[in-house]
Design a protein around this motif. Structure first.
Motif, PDB file in Angstrom:
ATOM      1  N   ASP A 108      20.953  47.158  48.189  1.00 52.08           N
ATOM      2  CA  ASP A 108      21.074  46.024  49.108  1.00 52.08           C
ATOM      3  C   ASP A 108      22.525  45.763  49.472  1.00 52.08           C
ATOM      4  OD1 ASP A 108      18.463  45.352  49.565  1.00 52.08           O
ATOM      5  OD2 ASP A 108      18.387  43.710  48.106  1.00 52.08           O
ATOM      6  N   ARG A 109      22.726  45.354  50.744  1.00 51.97           N
ATOM      7  CA  ARG A 109      24.040  44.892  51.210  1.00 51.97           C
ATOM      8  C   ARG A 109      23.837  43.570  51.920  1.00 51.97           C
ATOM      9  NH1 ARG A 109      21.605  49.269  52.808  1.00 51.97           N
ATOM     10  NH2 ARG A 109      22.369  49.071  54.931  1.00 51.97           N
ATOM     11  N   TYR A 110      24.535  42.554  51.448  1.00 54.13           N
ATOM     12  CA  TYR A 110      24.479  41.232  52.071  1.00 54.13           C
ATOM     13  C   TYR A 110      25.867  40.836  52.534  1.00 54.13           C
ATOM     14  CZ  TYR A 110      19.679  40.064  50.706  1.00 54.13           C
ATOM     15  OH  TYR A 110      18.315  40.023  50.592  1.00 54.13           O
ATOM     16  N   ASP A 111      25.945  40.385  53.795  1.00 53.24           N
ATOM     17  CA  ASP A 111      27.176  39.771  54.302  1.00 53.24           C
ATOM     18  C   ASP A 111      27.028  38.264  54.135  1.00 53.24           C
ATOM     19  OD1 ASP A 111      27.831  42.335  54.948  1.00 53.24           O
ATOM     20  OD2 ASP A 111      28.142  41.960  57.090  1.00 53.24           O
ATOM     21  N   LEU A 112      27.892  37.690  53.314  1.00 57.42           N
ATOM     22  CA  LEU A 112      27.831  36.268  52.981  1.00 57.42           C
ATOM     23  C   LEU A 112      29.113  35.589  53.456  1.00 57.42           C
ATOM     24  CD1 LEU A 112      26.732  36.832  49.268  1.00 57.42           C
ATOM     25  CD2 LEU A 112      25.216  36.499  51.240  1.00 57.42           C
ATOM     26  N   GLU A 113      28.984  34.443  54.106  1.00 53.39           N
ATOM     27  CA  GLU A 113      30.159  33.699  54.546  1.00 53.39           C
ATOM     28  C   GLU A 113      30.163  32.308  53.917  1.00 53.39           C
ATOM     29  OE1 GLU A 113      30.855  33.612  58.724  1.00 53.39           O
ATOM     30  OE2 GLU A 113      30.808  35.804  58.943  1.00 53.39           O
ATOM     31  N   PHE A 114      31.373  31.852  53.564  1.00 50.10           N
ATOM     32  CA  PHE A 114      31.522  30.497  53.041  1.00 50.10           C
ATOM     33  C   PHE A 114      32.899  29.967  53.422  1.00 50.10           C
ATOM     34  CE2 PHE A 114      33.187  33.247  49.729  1.00 50.10           C
ATOM     35  CZ  PHE A 114      34.303  32.571  49.248  1.00 50.10           C
ATOM     36  N   THR A 115      33.041  28.660  53.404  1.00 51.50           N
ATOM     37  CA  THR A 115      34.302  28.004  53.717  1.00 51.50           C
ATOM     38  C   THR A 115      34.969  27.560  52.418  1.00 51.50           C
ATOM     39  OG1 THR A 115      33.443  27.231  55.840  1.00 51.50           O
ATOM     40  CG2 THR A 115      35.399  26.125  54.975  1.00 51.50           C
ATOM     41  N   ALA A 116      36.231  27.895  52.286  1.00 53.24           N
ATOM     42  CA  ALA A 116      36.989  27.507  51.090  1.00 53.24           C
ATOM     43  C   ALA A 116      37.398  26.046  51.230  1.00 53.24           C
ATOM     44  CB  ALA A 116      38.206  28.410  50.925  1.00 53.24           C
ATOM     45  N   ASN A 117      36.529  25.156  50.824  1.00 50.66           N
ATOM     46  CA  ASN A 117      36.768  23.719  51.029  1.00 50.66           C
ATOM     47  C   ASN A 117      36.636  22.910  49.745  1.00 50.66           C
ATOM     48  OD1 ASN A 117      34.038  23.902  50.628  1.00 50.66           O
ATOM     49  ND2 ASN A 117      33.453  23.139  52.652  1.00 50.66           N
ATOM     50  N   ASN A 118      36.712  23.582  48.608  1.00 46.92           N
ATOM     51  CA  ASN A 118      36.562  22.885  47.330  1.00 46.92           C
ATOM     52  C   ASN A 118      37.578  23.448  46.335  1.00 46.92           C
ATOM     53  OD1 ASN A 118      35.643  21.241  45.307  1.00 46.92           O
ATOM     54  ND2 ASN A 118      33.669  22.282  45.050  1.00 46.92           N
ATOM     55  N   PRO A 119      38.839  23.012  46.426  1.00 52.14           N
ATOM     56  CA  PRO A 119      39.901  23.583  45.580  1.00 52.14           C
ATOM     57  C   PRO A 119      39.581  23.468  44.092  1.00 52.14           C
ATOM     58  CG  PRO A 119      40.841  22.235  47.314  1.00 52.14           C
ATOM     59  CD  PRO A 119      39.362  21.987  47.347  1.00 52.14           C
ATOM     60  N   GLY A 120      40.024  24.463  43.370  1.00 48.90           N
ATOM     61  CA  GLY A 120      39.789  24.494  41.936  1.00 48.90           C
ATOM     62  C   GLY A 120      39.678  25.919  41.443  1.00 48.90           C
ATOM     63  N   VAL A 121      39.185  26.091  40.243  1.00 46.51           N
ATOM     64  CA  VAL A 121      38.956  27.408  39.651  1.00 46.51           C
ATOM     65  C   VAL A 121      37.457  27.566  39.430  1.00 46.51           C
ATOM     66  CG1 VAL A 121      39.466  28.952  37.733  1.00 46.51           C
ATOM     67  CG2 VAL A 121      41.218  27.342  38.527  1.00 46.51           C
ATOM     68  N   TRP A 122      36.874  28.591  40.044  1.00 43.34           N
ATOM     69  CA  TRP A 122      35.434  28.795  40.029  1.00 43.34           C
ATOM     70  C   TRP A 122      35.119  30.222  39.596  1.00 43.34           C
ATOM     71  CZ3 TRP A 122      33.393  24.094  40.849  1.00 43.34           C
ATOM     72  CH2 TRP A 122      34.146  23.178  41.595  1.00 43.34           C
ATOM     73  N   SER A 123      33.889  30.627  39.791  1.00 41.15           N
ATOM     74  CA  SER A 123      33.523  31.996  39.410  1.00 41.15           C
ATOM     75  C   SER A 123      32.485  32.565  40.357  1.00 41.15           C
ATOM     76  CB  SER A 123      32.968  32.031  37.972  1.00 41.15           C
ATOM     77  OG  SER A 123      31.714  31.372  37.908  1.00 41.15           O
ATOM     78  N   LEU A 124      32.562  33.863  40.541  1.00 38.41           N
ATOM     79  CA  LEU A 124      31.506  34.642  41.192  1.00 38.41           C
ATOM     80  C   LEU A 124      31.007  35.580  40.111  1.00 38.41           C
ATOM     81  CD1 LEU A 124      29.940  35.631  43.752  1.00 38.41           C
ATOM     82  CD2 LEU A 124      31.767  37.319  44.036  1.00 38.41           C
ATOM     83  N   ALA A 125      29.783  35.365  39.662  1.00 43.86           N
ATOM     84  CA  ALA A 125      29.309  36.119  38.501  1.00 43.86           C
ATOM     85  C   ALA A 125      27.808  36.324  38.573  1.00 43.86           C
ATOM     86  CB  ALA A 125      29.670  35.374  37.208  1.00 43.86           C
ATOM     87  N   SER A 126      27.351  37.288  37.782  1.00 36.72           N
ATOM     88  CA  SER A 126      25.918  37.491  37.653  1.00 36.72           C
ATOM     89  C   SER A 126      25.338  36.400  36.773  1.00 36.72           C
ATOM     90  CB  SER A 126      25.624  38.858  37.039  1.00 36.72           C
ATOM     91  OG  SER A 126      24.247  38.976  36.728  1.00 36.72           O
ATOM     92  N   GLU A 127      24.148  35.944  37.135  1.00 37.18           N
ATOM     93  CA  GLU A 127      23.454  34.940  36.348  1.00 37.18           C
ATOM     94  C   GLU A 127      22.740  35.551  35.145  1.00 37.18           C
ATOM     95  OE1 GLU A 127      22.791  31.064  37.054  1.00 37.18           O
ATOM     96  OE2 GLU A 127      24.785  31.970  37.040  1.00 37.18           O
ATOM     97  N   LEU A 128      22.683  36.884  35.083  1.00 34.27           N
ATOM     98  CA  LEU A 128      22.001  37.560  33.990  1.00 34.27           C
ATOM     99  C   LEU A 128      22.972  37.770  32.833  1.00 34.27           C
ATOM    100  CD1 LEU A 128      19.947  40.188  36.022  1.00 34.27           C
ATOM    101  CD2 LEU A 128      19.276  37.893  35.295  1.00 34.27           C
ATOM    102  N   TYR A 129      22.563  37.346  31.664  1.00 35.48           N
ATOM    103  CA  TYR A 129      23.427  37.345  30.484  1.00 35.48           C
ATOM    104  C   TYR A 129      24.008  38.726  30.191  1.00 35.48           C
ATOM    105  CZ  TYR A 129      24.652  36.977  25.508  1.00 35.48           C
ATOM    106  OH  TYR A 129      25.302  37.016  24.297  1.00 35.48           O
ATOM    107  N   LEU A 130      23.176  39.748  30.236  1.00 32.95           N
ATOM    108  CA  LEU A 130      23.647  41.086  29.901  1.00 32.95           C
ATOM    109  C   LEU A 130      24.630  41.628  30.937  1.00 32.95           C
ATOM    110  CD1 LEU A 130      20.386  42.794  28.568  1.00 32.95           C
ATOM    111  CD2 LEU A 130      22.310  41.882  27.238  1.00 32.95           C
TER     112      LEU A 130
END
Length: 359
Positions: A311-333
């Motif tokens: 799968d390939r998904y093109d995702l767009e978002f606006t950087a409007n919430n300053p801070g430190v966040w994460s892009l991560a898998s929700e699966l523990y392993l």
């Protein structure tokens, strides 16, 4: 009288010798003729060899000209790239490297960007010990490029090269990897992202980020002065499983740096063998394209999305919430390394210094 008689005898002898010369071929002349015939044949052979060489050299150019003529592509706009399939040591995280199959020594291979309508020539050089091939997943290409590989149609033997040629007609996010006949090579690292940019459509984003996700099964190969060294093997064999983002496992994944207010396009590609569930904390993204198609109406807004293999998904978002966040898998392993966090697919998302952040 005696003198006249001698002259007559000499004349008769000369006439006889001339007659003999005319009746019997001269050996010197025969040898010269044979040499000349041999030289002519050698010259002809050289001409034919040169013709074959020129034909081989011009095959790719001629094939591309034909493609461009059929598609109406600009004659001068040919994008040529070279991919070298070879084994190389890749650092997955500090102190841990693995011998993988790579394109140009990189894991994943280089991102290829072309424009809609470009005539594309991708030359694959095989430095592996086994045959290999290329598939441009999702793109509609000629059978000689995208069909099952065979001799003179995409099957590249060790030490050889092949020019894959096509017109990039479909804008979108795609990826390249070996054909199904060499699919084990894909699991050992051979893959890369291919992007076809639209010519007429205006960009809706300020930043373009590629995130290629994959998994790698590795067995110990040797210990080096810098740390552990592994060797990638196909799934099913016992080994350590690594989850990767752009060829790195957390905490070695570089942070995603954002600027306040910018619009970001994230091209998420699952080049692995299992589904991956991604979550972007602190933000919501808009799904603008799926598997190369941007004909998604209405666009959906999500904070979590699951990418199945390929799968390939093109995702767009606006950087409007300053801070430190994460892009991560929700699966523990997938977001830990044998239960140790951070590991696997876990990328820090943070705003640049100067923004109103928690740093």
């Amino acid at each position: 009288m005696r003198r006249s008689k001698c002259r007559l005898m000499a004349a008769i002898c000369l006439s006889s010798l001339s007659a003999v010369a005319l009746l019997s071929p001269c050996p010197a002349q025969d040898g010269m003729g044979a040499e000349q015939a041999q030289e002519r044949q050698e010259m002809q052979n050289m001409r034919e060899e040169m013709k074959d060489i020129k034909s081989t050299i011009n095959d790719a150019v001629g094939g591309m000209s034909q493609l461009k003529a059929q598609q109406g592509a600009p004659q001068a706009n040919v994008r040529e790239m070279h991919l070298i399939a070879k084994s190389a040591a890749c650092e997955l995280l500090p102190g841990v490297s693995a011998e993988c199959l790579t394109y140009n020594g990189k894991l994943p291979g280089p991102v290829i960007r072309v424009a809609e309508g470009d005539a594309v020539r991708i030359v694959l050089h095989n430095q592996l010990k086994t045959p290999t091939s290329l598939l441009f997943q999702g793109l509609t290409v000629p059978q000689s490029v995208g069909g099952l590989p065979r001799k003179a149609a995409g099957m590249v033997l060790p030490g050889q090269a092949f020019a894959y040629q096509f017109i990039a007609k479909q804008p979108g996010t795609y990826w390249y990897h070996p054909q199904i006949t060499q699919s084990d090579q894909k699991t050992e690292g051979l893959s890369g992202v291919l992007i076809v940019e639209p010519r007429s459509q205006e960009k809706t984003y300020d930043r373009d980020i590629v995130a290629a996700f994959s998994d790698l099964n590795a067995v110990p190969a040797s210990a080096t002065a810098s740390g552990a060294h592994y060797r990638a093997v196909p799934p099913g064999q016992s080994g350590h499983h690594y989850w990767l983002m752009n060829g790195k496992s957390a905490p070695a994944i570089p942070p995603m740096e954002l600027k306040q207010g910018e619009r970001v396009r994230l091209r998420a590609v699952n080049a692995g063998q299992q589904p991956i569930t991604l979550y972007l904390s602190g933000h919501h993204f808009e799904v603008v394209a799926c598997n190369g198609s941007d004909q998604l109406e209405p666009h959906t807004t999500r904070d979590t999305i699951t990418l199945n293999p390929s799968d390939r998904y093109d995702l767009e978002f606006t950087a409007n919430n300053p801070g430190v966040w994460s892009l991560a898998s929700e699966l523990y392993l997938q977001s830990t390394d044998d239960g140790k966090f951070p590991g696997g697919i876990a990328c820090v998302v943070r705003y640049e210094q100067g923004a109103d952040s928690d740093e």
